[in-house]
Design an enzyme around this catalytic site. Structure first.
Site, PDB file in Angstrom:
ATOM      1  N   ARG A 104      47.466 -11.385  -4.342  1.00  0.00           N
ATOM      2  CA  ARG A 104      47.939 -12.752  -4.173  1.00  0.00           C
ATOM      3  C   ARG A 104      46.771 -13.698  -4.391  1.00  0.00           C
ATOM      4  NH1 ARG A 104      50.500 -14.747   1.491  1.00  0.00           N
ATOM      5  NH2 ARG A 104      48.301 -14.833   2.008  1.00  0.00           N
ATOM      6  N   THR A 108      46.619 -20.314  -5.314  1.00  0.00           N
ATOM      7  CA  THR A 108      48.005 -20.645  -5.681  1.00  0.00           C
ATOM      8  C   THR A 108      49.016 -19.871  -4.841  1.00  0.00           C
ATOM      9  OG1 THR A 108      48.157 -18.848  -7.279  1.00  0.00           O
ATOM     10  CG2 THR A 108      47.272 -20.942  -8.076  1.00  0.00           C
ATOM     11  N   ASP A 203      42.355  -5.334   3.667  1.00  0.00           N
ATOM     12  CA  ASP A 203      40.979  -5.350   4.184  1.00  0.00           C
ATOM     13  C   ASP A 203      40.846  -4.453   5.406  1.00  0.00           C
ATOM     14  OD1 ASP A 203      39.978  -7.010   2.232  1.00  0.00           O
ATOM     15  OD2 ASP A 203      40.302  -8.847   3.371  1.00  0.00           O
TER      16      ASP A 203
HETATM   17  O1  LIG Z   1      54.333 -11.920   0.530  1.00  0.00           O
HETATM   18  P1  LIG Z   1      53.070 -12.434  -0.091  1.00  0.00           P
HETATM   19  O2  LIG Z   1      52.771 -13.857   0.290  1.00  0.00           O
HETATM   20  O3  LIG Z   1      53.020 -12.214  -1.570  1.00  0.00           O
HETATM   21  O4  LIG Z   1      51.860 -11.628   0.586  1.00  0.00           O
HETATM   22  C1  LIG Z   1      51.892 -10.260   0.809  1.00  0.00           C
HETATM   23  C2  LIG Z   1      50.920  -9.568  -0.078  1.00  0.00           C
HETATM   24  O5  LIG Z   1      49.577  -9.877   0.299  1.00  0.00           O
HETATM   25  C3  LIG Z   1      48.865  -8.685   0.576  1.00  0.00           C
HETATM   26  O6  LIG Z   1      48.226  -8.186  -0.543  1.00  0.00           O
HETATM   27  P2  LIG Z   1      46.858  -8.838  -1.065  1.00  0.00           P
HETATM   28  O7  LIG Z   1      47.128  -9.927  -2.039  1.00  0.00           O
HETATM   29  O8  LIG Z   1      46.003  -9.186   0.114  1.00  0.00           O
HETATM   30  O9  LIG Z   1      46.224  -7.642  -1.897  1.00  0.00           O
HETATM   31  P3  LIG Z   1      45.526  -6.308  -1.343  1.00  0.00           P
HETATM   32  O10 LIG Z   1      46.635  -5.373  -0.956  1.00  0.00           O
HETATM   33  O11 LIG Z   1      44.749  -5.851  -2.503  1.00  0.00           O
HETATM   34  O12 LIG Z   1      44.662  -6.682  -0.160  1.00  0.00           O
HETATM   35  C4  LIG Z   1      49.957  -7.739   1.037  1.00  0.00           C
HETATM   36  O13 LIG Z   1      49.570  -6.394   1.022  1.00  0.00           O
HETATM   37  C5  LIG Z   1      51.087  -8.068   0.099  1.00  0.00           C
HETATM   38  O14 LIG Z   1      51.008  -7.409  -1.137  1.00  0.00           O
HETATM   39  O1  LIG Z   2      49.404 -11.893   6.857  1.00  0.00           O
HETATM   40  C1  LIG Z   2      49.197 -11.448   5.711  1.00  0.00           C
HETATM   41  C2  LIG Z   2      49.681 -12.095   4.572  1.00  0.00           C
HETATM   42  C3  LIG Z   2      49.430 -11.546   3.347  1.00  0.00           C
HETATM   43  N1  LIG Z   2      48.711 -10.422   3.273  1.00  0.00           N
HETATM   44  C4  LIG Z   2      48.235  -9.781   4.370  1.00  0.00           C
HETATM   45  O2  LIG Z   2      47.570  -8.746   4.257  1.00  0.00           O
HETATM   46  N2  LIG Z   2      48.477 -10.324   5.566  1.00  0.00           N
HETATM   47 MG   LIG Z   3      44.778  -8.106   1.030  1.00  0.00          MG
END
Ligand SMILES: O=P(O)(O)OC[C@H]1O[C@H](OP(=O)(O)OP(=O)(O)O)[C@H](O)[C@@H]1O
Ligand SMILES: O=c1cc[nH]c(=O)[nH]1
Ligand SMILES: [Mg+2]
Length: 209
Positions: A104, A108, A203
């Protein structure tokens, strides 16, 4: 409108509480994600189709039921979804695993695709899409679109914590996709993190903060 199932089993509620705690370290966090995924898999596979078969016990012949052999695929949204795969595979070892890489964009909040590798017969499979977090819903919505573009027609989504907004967005965009959530939180903060949530699942799983 798709079905929303929120887990009410005490074991799951307990483990999700441990997961949320900021003092839970990466090792325990990974173990909890794995354990909750196993327990949730039980619920998310409750409606798998079955068929009758004849077997013989040491005592007598009988007609019993087995899984109908419909093909399954587990698809994690990278990275954080990876933490849920082993738990599901421990119950469904014959499932194939596809990967959708999305992050994400912090500015944005839009999902950005960076990887996609799916079983070649994905269109014929029942798919369990997994990601610990459903926040704005953008990532899950986009991942389901990728799957549908490749012919997938039978998809369910499993997450550990969902926001009310994410559920609304997903149900509107993909009314055919049932949602299984470990817990539902009401609020997103200004950075679209779930409140109280558990922080950044990726993380915390991989110790990258
Ligand atoms: O519903 P949304 O608003 O789209 O957010 C949720 C997303 O955010 C996090 O991923 P992140 O972008 O942190 O990637 P990561 O798994 O690599 O940490 C989570 O694991 C979802 O994929
Ligand atoms: O709360 C949140 C939202 C998006 N992605 C995460 O890992 N945690
Ligand atoms: Mg993440």
């Amino acid at each position: 409108m798709s079905k929303l199932t929120v887990m009410d089993h005490p074991l799951i509620i307990h483990k999700v509480s441990m997961l949320r705690d900021k003092n839970t370290g990466a090792k325990e966090f990974r173990e909890l994600v794995n354990e909750i995924s196993v327990l949730m898999a039980y619920e998310a596979t409750r409606d798998l189709s079955m068929e009758e078969t004849e077997i013989e016990t040491p005592i007598a012949k009988m007609t019993t039921k087995i899984l109908s052999g419909k093909k399954l695929a587990i698809v994690p949204i990278l990275r954080a979804g990876l933490g849920m795969v082993d738990g599901l595979l421990s119950l469904i070892p014959v499932a194939k695993v596809g990967h959708i890489g999305l992050y994400r964009d912090p500015e944005t909040l839009q999902p950005v695709e960076y990887y996609c590798k799916l079983p070649s017969d994905i269109a014929e499979r029942e798919i369990i899409l997994v990601d610990p977090m459903l926040a704005t819903g953008g990532s899950a919505e986009a991942a389901i679109e990728f799957l549908k573009e490749r012919g997938a027609a039978n998809i369910r989504f499993m997450c550990l914590i969902a926001s009310r907004k994410g559920i609304e967005v997903l149900q509107k965009a993909h009314p055919d996709v049932d949602i299984y959530a470990g817990a539902v939180d009401e609020v997103l903060n200004d950075h679209a993190y779930i409140v109280p949530g558990l922080g950044d699942a990726g993380d915390r799983l991989f110790g990258t903060k």
